[in-house]
Scaffold this motif. Structure first.
Motif, PDB file in Angstrom:
ATOM      1  N   GLU A 158      13.459  52.410  -1.220  1.00 26.14           N
ATOM      2  CA  GLU A 158      13.024  53.779  -1.492  1.00 26.14           C
ATOM      3  C   GLU A 158      13.398  54.752  -0.370  1.00 26.14           C
ATOM      4  OE1 GLU A 158      11.666  54.760  -4.314  1.00 26.14           O
ATOM      5  OE2 GLU A 158      11.518  52.748  -5.198  1.00 26.14           O
ATOM      6  N   THR A 159      13.582  54.243   0.876  1.00 32.55           N
ATOM      7  CA  THR A 159      13.834  55.135   2.011  1.00 32.55           C
ATOM      8  C   THR A 159      15.177  54.888   2.673  1.00 32.55           C
ATOM      9  OG1 THR A 159      12.781  53.624   3.581  1.00 32.55           O
ATOM     10  CG2 THR A 159      11.361  55.249   2.493  1.00 32.55           C
ATOM     11  N   ASP A 160      15.941  53.918   2.248  1.00 35.61           N
ATOM     12  CA  ASP A 160      17.231  53.562   2.828  1.00 35.61           C
ATOM     13  C   ASP A 160      17.128  53.146   4.304  1.00 35.61           C
ATOM     14  OD1 ASP A 160      18.608  54.059   0.460  1.00 35.61           O
ATOM     15  OD2 ASP A 160      18.806  56.196   0.936  1.00 35.61           O
ATOM     16  N   LYS A 161      15.952  52.606   4.676  1.00 34.85           N
ATOM     17  CA  LYS A 161      15.784  52.099   6.042  1.00 34.85           C
ATOM     18  C   LYS A 161      16.158  50.625   6.085  1.00 34.85           C
ATOM     19  CE  LYS A 161      12.008  55.210   7.366  1.00 34.85           C
ATOM     20  NZ  LYS A 161      10.584  55.287   7.785  1.00 34.85           N
ATOM     21  N   ASP A 162      16.644  50.160   7.237  1.00 33.08           N
ATOM     22  CA  ASP A 162      16.969  48.747   7.436  1.00 33.08           C
ATOM     23  C   ASP A 162      15.883  48.149   8.325  1.00 33.08           C
ATOM     24  OD1 ASP A 162      18.206  46.334   7.393  1.00 33.08           O
ATOM     25  OD2 ASP A 162      19.738  46.845   8.883  1.00 33.08           O
ATOM     26  N   LEU A 163      15.012  47.344   7.767  1.00 32.33           N
ATOM     27  CA  LEU A 163      13.848  46.811   8.489  1.00 32.33           C
ATOM     28  C   LEU A 163      14.078  45.361   8.940  1.00 32.33           C
ATOM     29  CD1 LEU A 163      10.961  48.138   6.203  1.00 32.33           C
ATOM     30  CD2 LEU A 163      11.913  49.205   8.249  1.00 32.33           C
ATOM     31  N   TYR A 164      13.412  45.023  10.074  1.00 33.69           N
ATOM     32  CA  TYR A 164      13.470  43.649  10.590  1.00 33.69           C
ATOM     33  C   TYR A 164      12.564  42.761   9.746  1.00 33.69           C
ATOM     34  CZ  TYR A 164      12.349  39.630  13.542  1.00 33.69           C
ATOM     35  OH  TYR A 164      12.144  38.367  14.009  1.00 33.69           O
ATOM     36  N   ARG A 165      13.010  41.535   9.542  1.00 31.69           N
ATOM     37  CA  ARG A 165      12.180  40.540   8.868  1.00 31.69           C
ATOM     38  C   ARG A 165      12.670  39.144   9.234  1.00 31.69           C
ATOM     39  NH1 ARG A 165      12.597  41.359   2.612  1.00 31.69           N
ATOM     40  NH2 ARG A 165      12.783  43.557   3.169  1.00 31.69           N
ATOM     41  N   VAL A 166      11.769  38.172   9.118  1.00 36.13           N
ATOM     42  CA  VAL A 166      12.128  36.761   9.340  1.00 36.13           C
ATOM     43  C   VAL A 166      12.480  36.183   7.978  1.00 36.13           C
ATOM     44  CG1 VAL A 166      11.357  34.519  10.152  1.00 36.13           C
ATOM     45  CG2 VAL A 166      10.600  36.592  11.327  1.00 36.13           C
ATOM     46  N   THR A 167      13.767  35.932   7.798  1.00 34.59           N
ATOM     47  CA  THR A 167      14.237  35.430   6.505  1.00 34.59           C
ATOM     48  C   THR A 167      14.136  33.910   6.451  1.00 34.59           C
ATOM     49  OG1 THR A 167      16.516  35.233   7.262  1.00 34.59           O
ATOM     50  CG2 THR A 167      15.835  37.374   6.388  1.00 34.59           C
ATOM     51  N   SER A 168      14.405  33.384   5.276  1.00 31.24           N
ATOM     52  CA  SER A 168      14.418  31.926   5.113  1.00 31.24           C
ATOM     53  C   SER A 168      15.518  31.288   5.958  1.00 31.24           C
ATOM     54  CB  SER A 168      14.583  31.558   3.640  1.00 31.24           C
ATOM     55  OG  SER A 168      15.768  32.123   3.120  1.00 31.24           O
ATOM     56  N   ASP A 169      16.648  31.990   6.109  1.00 32.65           N
ATOM     57  CA  ASP A 169      17.735  31.478   6.957  1.00 32.65           C
ATOM     58  C   ASP A 169      17.306  31.429   8.424  1.00 32.65           C
ATOM     59  OD1 ASP A 169      19.396  31.193   4.784  1.00 32.65           O
ATOM     60  OD2 ASP A 169      20.312  33.177   5.019  1.00 32.65           O
ATOM     61  N   ASP A 170      16.547  32.454   8.850  1.00 28.85           N
ATOM     62  CA  ASP A 170      16.038  32.461  10.231  1.00 28.85           C
ATOM     63  C   ASP A 170      15.096  31.271  10.469  1.00 28.85           C
ATOM     64  OD1 ASP A 170      17.405  34.789  10.862  1.00 28.85           O
ATOM     65  OD2 ASP A 170      15.758  36.068  10.159  1.00 28.85           O
ATOM     66  N   LYS A 171      14.249  31.016   9.507  1.00 28.49           N
ATOM     67  CA  LYS A 171      13.306  29.899   9.636  1.00 28.49           C
ATOM     68  C   LYS A 171      14.045  28.564   9.706  1.00 28.49           C
ATOM     69  CE  LYS A 171       9.594  32.314   7.173  1.00 28.49           C
ATOM     70  NZ  LYS A 171       8.755  32.352   5.961  1.00 28.49           N
ATOM     71  N   LYS A 172      15.113  28.438   8.912  1.00 29.73           N
ATOM     72  CA  LYS A 172      15.895  27.199   8.922  1.00 29.73           C
ATOM     73  C   LYS A 172      16.609  27.017  10.263  1.00 29.73           C
ATOM     74  CE  LYS A 172      19.429  24.666   6.322  1.00 29.73           C
ATOM     75  NZ  LYS A 172      20.135  24.242   7.526  1.00 29.73           N
ATOM     76  N   GLU A 173      17.122  28.095  10.793  1.00 29.17           N
ATOM     77  CA  GLU A 173      17.809  28.024  12.088  1.00 29.17           C
ATOM     78  C   GLU A 173      16.845  27.581  13.189  1.00 29.17           C
ATOM     79  OE1 GLU A 173      20.313  30.873  15.200  1.00 29.17           O
ATOM     80  OE2 GLU A 173      19.531  31.704  13.335  1.00 29.17           O
ATOM     81  N   ALA A 174      15.644  28.132  13.176  1.00 32.72           N
ATOM     82  CA  ALA A 174      14.637  27.757  14.179  1.00 32.72           C
ATOM     83  C   ALA A 174      14.260  26.277  14.055  1.00 32.72           C
ATOM     84  CB  ALA A 174      13.393  28.627  14.020  1.00 32.72           C
ATOM     85  N   GLN A 175      14.138  25.774  12.836  1.00 34.07           N
ATOM     86  CA  GLN A 175      13.814  24.368  12.621  1.00 34.07           C
ATOM     87  C   GLN A 175      14.941  23.459  13.120  1.00 34.07           C
ATOM     88  OE1 GLN A 175      11.182  22.752  11.762  1.00 34.07           O
ATOM     89  NE2 GLN A 175       9.867  24.466  11.165  1.00 34.07           N
ATOM     90  N   ASP A 176      16.185  23.864  12.904  1.00 29.69           N
ATOM     91  CA  ASP A 176      17.323  23.071  13.384  1.00 29.69           C
ATOM     92  C   ASP A 176      17.343  23.014  14.912  1.00 29.69           C
ATOM     93  OD1 ASP A 176      18.085  22.661  10.790  1.00 29.69           O
ATOM     94  OD2 ASP A 176      19.583  24.278  10.768  1.00 29.69           O
ATOM     95  N   LEU A 177      17.067  24.142  15.553  1.00 28.62           N
ATOM     96  CA  LEU A 177      17.018  24.170  17.023  1.00 28.62           C
ATOM     97  C   LEU A 177      15.874  23.300  17.548  1.00 28.62           C
ATOM     98  CD1 LEU A 177      17.688  27.987  17.587  1.00 28.62           C
ATOM     99  CD2 LEU A 177      19.204  26.100  18.250  1.00 28.62           C
ATOM    100  N   LEU A 178      14.751  23.315  16.838  1.00 27.44           N
ATOM    101  CA  LEU A 178      13.611  22.475  17.238  1.00 27.44           C
ATOM    102  C   LEU A 178      13.972  20.999  17.139  1.00 27.44           C
ATOM    103  CD1 LEU A 178      10.619  22.143  18.022  1.00 27.44           C
ATOM    104  CD2 LEU A 178      10.049  22.267  15.580  1.00 27.44           C
ATOM    105  N   PHE A 179      14.650  20.611  16.088  1.00 26.21           N
ATOM    106  CA  PHE A 179      15.076  19.220  15.918  1.00 26.21           C
ATOM    107  C   PHE A 179      16.009  18.810  17.063  1.00 26.21           C
ATOM    108  CE2 PHE A 179      18.142  16.107  14.301  1.00 26.21           C
ATOM    109  CZ  PHE A 179      17.279  15.092  13.933  1.00 26.21           C
ATOM    110  N   LYS A 180      16.933  19.694  17.430  1.00 27.30           N
ATOM    111  CA  LYS A 180      17.850  19.404  18.530  1.00 27.30           C
ATOM    112  C   LYS A 180      17.084  19.229  19.840  1.00 27.30           C
ATOM    113  CE  LYS A 180      21.796  21.248  21.095  1.00 27.30           C
ATOM    114  NZ  LYS A 180      22.745  22.363  21.250  1.00 27.30           N
ATOM    115  N   LEU A 181      16.106  20.092  20.059  1.00 25.42           N
ATOM    116  CA  LEU A 181      15.309  20.022  21.290  1.00 25.42           C
ATOM    117  C   LEU A 181      14.546  18.701  21.378  1.00 25.42           C
ATOM    118  CD1 LEU A 181      14.477  21.622  23.814  1.00 25.42           C
ATOM    119  CD2 LEU A 181      12.579  22.559  22.488  1.00 25.42           C
ATOM    120  N   LYS A 182      13.988  18.265  20.259  1.00 30.78           N
ATOM    121  CA  LYS A 182      13.233  17.004  20.250  1.00 30.78           C
ATOM    122  C   LYS A 182      14.141  15.798  20.455  1.00 30.78           C
ATOM    123  CE  LYS A 182       9.334  18.351  17.309  1.00 30.78           C
ATOM    124  NZ  LYS A 182       8.637  18.133  16.028  1.00 30.78           N
TER     125      LYS A 182
END
Length: 575
Positions: A158-182
């Motif tokens: 409605e406003t043509d703004k680009d807002l920050y959000r945590v997407t499903s891809d972001d969550k997957k990336e964080a989980q992959d990094l956590l697995f590597k760390l462990k």
């Protein structure tokens, strides 16, 4: 906690702050919706109610939070949006509980078409299934939480703004990094681990384990920066920190603390809390303060159980009093009271022991003096009875012998009193010249006068009661041997009667002996052995006898002799 004090929070970009505010708000709304439906679920009687009413109820609950979303959108410059438009255009794809209820309804229809006998059972199993309930509750909670995603979609569109959000891809990336760390934790250096954790926070700052690793790598959170950052994203690290401290303190208390004072123990505890909570743990009624007092209570109790130094005990009393007054925690008042009570008891016991020792020493001295006096008197009487030979010479020798005996006895008595706090007068000592044994003392100390009438009375009574008990026992054996039927109650009454008569006999015999033998009656080993022999012969005679009365008589005689042995042993003086 104001943001002006949280430098690490102030560095967070504004677009992340906007997303975080929306996400945390609807995460709380999701938990609230879950609890609301769970209460209603508890009121349903069975699967029929759940299928017919569950979806509509879920929809009503969700509509409440859609109303909140429309109000939020107006604050974000989206004014011309209705609930219906928002739901159909932006929210419908995030609402998942409808699919769950559709699947449940399909299962319900299949059951209705099945065998009638199985319908009730299958309905009950599905309704009570924890898996089914969790699926419904999770879908309702997630559907409400995801309203924040619909809000962001609406604002962007409605406003043509680009807002920050945590997407499903972001969550997957964080989980992959956590697995590597462990998986590579032992191979990675700390700086490499920190780089991975920084990427994880950038992808998904809501992943709890990221902050756990930060605590581990930094060996604490001395400036409280990690906890501030985690709290901003809705993650409470206080519980995790407390678990770490509790584990370390328990290990510490299990170690060897024999030479560790109270002050050192408390410094160890304070260092842990300052390292993980900064100064927050000192603030009353905070979670960290509660955990601190729990651990302090452990340390104080440990010190109270094994106080190594007197100053520890005194310091502990002062510390407990201080903590109680500052934090109003009654556990510390109880410890203080227990310590003071323990100190009072120990002093009382010590004083009583000293008084008891002094009384025992006085009694022993008085007893020894009385024995010595009686022995001297009897020794003199015995000497006077002998016929004099060479009167002058004999008198002189007698006086010398008597003086020497007295002197040696006094020496022996003094040595015993000095060498032993509680001398055992029954212990045998090597008999030296002119030294009397204990039995000789007792014999010498026996009264020389005739036995009193009272002592004869007790003796006669003792024999009468002993005779009655024997007669009762004899009669009982006769009845048993004649195969007479005896009720259990009568048998028990007979044994009790014999026991009571025998007990009265013992009491009378004891009274007679105390009158005639104040220091105990001597019963020789030879006398005891003769009586044992008679008893054994009586039992053997009773066993081989064919006549029931003779057999009963022999048994009775044997038992009576054994009873006499027991009685004499109770009043027998050691030899």
């Amino acid at each position: 906690m104001g943001e002006e004090k949280n430098s690490i929070v102030n560095k967070i970009p504004e677009e992340i702050k906007l997303y975080n505010t929306l996400y945390l708000k609807y995460r709380e709304y999701g938990k609230e919706a879950r609890n609301t439906f769970n209460k209603i679920l508890g009121e349903y009687k069975g699967l029929d109610d759940l299928v017919s009413d569950g979806f509509d109820t879920s929809l009503d609950i969700t509509k409440t939070y859609i109303d909140y979303a429309v109000d939020t959108l107006k604050d974000m410059d989206v004014e011309y949006i209705t609930e219906e438009n928002f739901t159909q255009k932006y929210y419908q794809k995030y609402c998942t509980f409808g699919d769950v209820f559709n699947n449940l309804e399909n299962q319900y229809k299949k059951i209705e078409k099945s065998n009638h006998d199985k319908i009730l059972k299958e309905k009950t199993e599905i309704f009570n299934s924890e898996e089914v309930r969790e699926n419904i509750l999770n879908s309702i909670e997630n559907s409400v939480v995801d309203i924040h995603e619909a809000i962001l979609d609406c604002v962007e569109n409605e406003t043509d703004k680009d807002l920050y959000r945590v997407t499903s891809d972001d969550k997957k990336e964080a989980q992959d990094l956590l697995f590597k760390l462990k998986s590579e934790s032992k191979l990675l250096r700390n700086d490499e681990k920190l780089n991975i954790l920084e990427k994880m926070l950038g992808s998904n700052p809501y992943l709890e384990e990221t902050y756990f690793y930060l605590l581990d790598i930094n060996k604490g959170d001395k400036n409280n920066q990690i906890e501030q950052y985690a709290n901003y994203f809705g993650i409470d690290l206080a519980k995790r920190k407390s678990e770490i401290i509790n584990s370390e303190i328990n290990k510490y208390l299990k170690g060897n603390l024999d030479n560790v004072g109270l002050k050192d123990k408390k410094e160890i505890l304070n260092s842990y809390f300052e390292n993980y909570f900064s100064q927050k743990y000192k603030q009353k009624d905070t979670y960290s303060n509660k955990v601190y007092l729990d651990n302090l209570n452990k340390i104080y109790k440990d010190t109270f159980k094994t106080p190594k130094l007197n100053e520890d005990v005194n310091e502990l009393i002062d510390e407990c009093n201080f903590i109680y007054e500052k934090y109003n925690d009654e556990r510390f008042l109880n410890i203080k009271n227990e310590i003071e009570k323990s100190l009072l008891n120990s002093k009382t016991i010590s004083n009583l022991k000293k008084e008891s020792d002094n009384e025992i020493k006085i009694e022993i001295k008085e007893e020894e003096a009385e024995i010595e006096k009686e022995a001297q008197r009897e020794y003199k009487l015995e000497s006077e009875r002998e016929e004099p030979k060479h009167d002058d010479q004999r008198d002189e020798k007698h006086d010398q012998k008597h003086d020497k005996h007295n002197q040696e006895h006094h020496n022996q008595h003094d040595i015993k009193i000095k060498s032993e706090n509680l001398p055992q007068i029954k212990n045998k000592q090597p008999k030296e010249k002119n030294q009397l044994t204990y039995d000789e003392y007792a014999v010498a100390a026996e009264p020389t006068q005739k036995k009193s009438t009272l002592s004869y009375g007790f003796k006669i009574a003792s024999l009468i009661f002993m005779l009655f008990s024997g007669v009762m026992l004899f009669d009982l054996f006769i009845q048993i041997l004649d195969n007479r039927f005896i009720y259990g109650r009568d048998l028990l009454l007979s044994y009790v009667t014999v026991g009571v008569l025998f007990g009265i006999s013992l009491v009378c015999n004891y009274a007679a002996i105390k009158k005639t033998h104040p220091y105990g009656k001597i019963v020789s080993n030879k006398s005891i052995l003769i009586r044992v022999f008679i008893a054994i012969i009586s039992f053997i005679g009773g066993t081989i006898s064919d006549k029931t009365y003779i057999e009963a008589f022999c048994f009775t005689i044997g038992i009576m002799v054994f009873l006499y042995i027991i009685r004499d042993c109770l009043f027998r003086r050691g030899e």
